[in-house]
Design a protein around this motif. Structure first.
Motif, PDB file in Angstrom:
ATOM      1  N   SER A 237      11.980   1.060   4.499  1.00 19.33           N
ATOM      2  CA  SER A 237      12.007   2.481   4.890  1.00 19.33           C
ATOM      3  C   SER A 237      10.906   2.825   5.696  1.00 19.33           C
ATOM      4  O   SER A 237       9.840   1.906   5.627  1.00 19.33           O
ATOM      5  CB  SER A 237      11.811   3.394   3.608  1.00 19.33           C
TER       6      SER A 237
ATOM      7  N   LEU B 120       4.745   2.937   7.058  1.00 18.04           N
ATOM      8  CA  LEU B 120       3.610   3.699   7.232  1.00 18.04           C
ATOM      9  C   LEU B 120       2.424   3.341   6.027  1.00 18.04           C
ATOM     10  O   LEU B 120       1.392   3.768   6.457  1.00 18.04           O
ATOM     11  CB  LEU B 120       4.091   5.099   7.067  1.00 18.04           C
ATOM     12  N   LYS B 121       2.980   3.041   4.825  1.00 12.40           N
ATOM     13  CA  LYS B 121       2.089   3.091   3.710  1.00 12.40           C
ATOM     14  C   LYS B 121       1.146   1.697   3.815  1.00 12.40           C
ATOM     15  O   LYS B 121       0.269   1.519   3.455  1.00 12.40           O
ATOM     16  CB  LYS B 121       2.804   3.110   2.281  1.00 12.40           C
TER      17      LYS B 121
ATOM     18  N   ALA C  46       7.134  15.070   4.548  1.00 11.89           N
ATOM     19  CA  ALA C  46       7.836  13.918   3.791  1.00 11.89           C
ATOM     20  C   ALA C  46       6.963  12.834   3.649  1.00 11.89           C
ATOM     21  O   ALA C  46       7.174  11.899   2.724  1.00 11.89           O
ATOM     22  CB  ALA C  46       8.983  13.477   4.777  1.00 11.89           C
ATOM     23  N   PHE C  47       6.164  12.477   4.479  1.00  8.33           N
ATOM     24  CA  PHE C  47       5.319  11.457   4.419  1.00  8.33           C
ATOM     25  C   PHE C  47       3.754  11.734   4.018  1.00  8.33           C
ATOM     26  O   PHE C  47       3.042  10.906   4.025  1.00  8.33           O
ATOM     27  CB  PHE C  47       5.292  10.519   5.562  1.00  8.33           C
TER      28      PHE C  47
ATOM     29  N   TYR D 126       0.317   9.862   4.859  1.00  6.76           N
ATOM     30  CA  TYR D 126       0.690   8.648   5.580  1.00  6.76           C
ATOM     31  C   TYR D 126       1.299   8.875   6.605  1.00  6.76           C
ATOM     32  O   TYR D 126       1.734   8.021   7.555  1.00  6.76           O
ATOM     33  CB  TYR D 126       1.351   7.810   4.750  1.00  6.76           C
ATOM     34  N   ALA D 127       1.596  10.081   7.047  1.00 10.27           N
ATOM     35  CA  ALA D 127       2.373  10.414   8.245  1.00 10.27           C
ATOM     36  C   ALA D 127       1.681  10.024   9.516  1.00 10.27           C
ATOM     37  O   ALA D 127       0.584  10.134   9.606  1.00 10.27           O
ATOM     38  CB  ALA D 127       2.584  12.163   8.345  1.00 10.27           C
TER      39      ALA D 127
ATOM     40  N   VAL E 239      15.132   8.031   8.870  1.00  3.40           N
ATOM     41  CA  VAL E 239      14.485   9.230   9.399  1.00  3.40           C
ATOM     42  C   VAL E 239      15.339  10.280  10.031  1.00  3.40           C
ATOM     43  O   VAL E 239      15.270  11.379   9.713  1.00  3.40           O
ATOM     44  CB  VAL E 239      13.146   9.013  10.246  1.00  3.40           C
TER      45      VAL E 239
ATOM     46  N   SER F 233       8.608   4.906   5.123  1.00  8.19           N
ATOM     47  CA  SER F 233       7.568   5.206   4.215  1.00  8.19           C
ATOM     48  C   SER F 233       6.874   3.786   3.987  1.00  8.19           C
ATOM     49  O   SER F 233       5.747   3.804   3.921  1.00  8.19           O
ATOM     50  CB  SER F 233       8.262   5.888   2.979  1.00  8.19           C
ATOM     51  N   GLU F 234       7.467   2.903   3.572  1.00  7.94           N
ATOM     52  CA  GLU F 234       6.918   1.626   3.451  1.00  7.94           C
ATOM     53  C   GLU F 234       6.096   1.070   4.509  1.00  7.94           C
ATOM     54  O   GLU F 234       4.941   0.664   4.349  1.00  7.94           O
ATOM     55  CB  GLU F 234       8.091   0.602   3.045  1.00  7.94           C
TER      56      GLU F 234
END
Length: 269
Positions: free
Chosen positions: A196, A201-202, A244-245, A248-249, A148, A198-199
């Protein structure tokens, strides 16, 4: 008439008995060593996380804990009493996705503290595999946070300002239950190639978020102009994270006194 066993037969029986005792002792030692040596015991898990052939144990060390103790009993009462508990650390070298060599120190300290606190059948007690997963998760938080910082924040902040900031994944609502680690290690993305922000957060395994923290002592070394730019970048950083997210941010930002932000997207919880 008494038929005595020939001396050589008696000797052979003694040799066989001694050999069996040695084999049993060797087997007990191997099991003991195997169970306490995580890179050996969890070789398959290390392969799955770091990549087969992509890691090696370069050192190990046994240390005394400052947090938990064990009671030592002795036939000599003066030698009985509390002693520091021991734990193990293993230094693991591996090649990260950027082609650089990293060294992570993996420890069974948390497991030993946990197992000292909770009895065998307690739902809060970690298994060794769960404790290993926690270690890998905690270490991967920094890796995901660095992505990030490098891919988002450095596009906004000059080097001197970006170097004041630490970014990592964290979680809310206290420590996850042991069962969460059992599920986490089975996730297809839980490896150094795919982990990551992202993973994290999701996933619905737990309430993970991005924590962005500017260290005050570093910010104080910036020029007045650099400090003003850093503080003035808060809105732009938020916008970049949300872009970016998406839904899910989920983040918590501290750039300085009065320059903070929190946000959870509609799918972040």
């Amino acid at each position: 008439m008494k038929n005595d066993m020939p001396p050589r037969h008696k000797t052979l029986k003694k040799v066989i008995a001694a050999a069996l005792l040695l084999l049993i002792a060797a087997a007990v030692f191997f099991i003991w060593y195997y169970l306490r040596t995580w890179p050996l015991r969890f070789h398959a898990e290390f392969d799955a996380f770091f990549g087969k052939g992509n890691w090696e144990q370069i050192s190990s060390e046994t240390k005394e804990s400052l947090i938990y103790s064990v009671y030592h009993r002795s036939t000599n009462p003066s030698l009985s009493g509390e002693r520091p508990g021991k734990f193990h650390e293993w230094d693991i070298a591996f090649t990260n996705p950027g082609g650089e060599t990293e060294i992570w120190t993996i420890s069974d300290h948390t497991m030993r503290i946990n197992q000292d606190k909770y009895w065998l059948l307690s739902p809060k007690r970690y298994s060794a595999r769960q404790a290993l997963t926690q270690e890998l998760m905690d270490l991967s938080f920094g890796m995901a946070g660095q992505q990030v910082l490098d891919e988002i924040l450095r596009d906004i902040l000059p080097e001197q300002e970006a170097d004041c900031i630490n970014v990592e994944i964290s979680y809310r609502n206290g420590n996850p239950p042991p069962g969460m680690y059992s599920r986490l290690i089975r996730q297809s993305w839980f490896n150094v190639e795919q982990i990551s922000a992202s993973e994290y957060l999701k996933t619905d395994l737990y309430d993970f978020y991005i924590r962005i923290l500017a260290y005050d002592y570093r910010v104080e070394k910036l020029t007045q102009e650099e400090q003003e730019h850093l503080f003035g970048s808060l809105a732009e950083i938020e916008e970049a994270l949300q872009e970016a997210f998406g839904a899910y941010a989920d983040y918590d930002i501290y750039l300085g006194e009065g320059y903070t932000a929190e946000y959870s997207g509609e799918l972040a919880d």
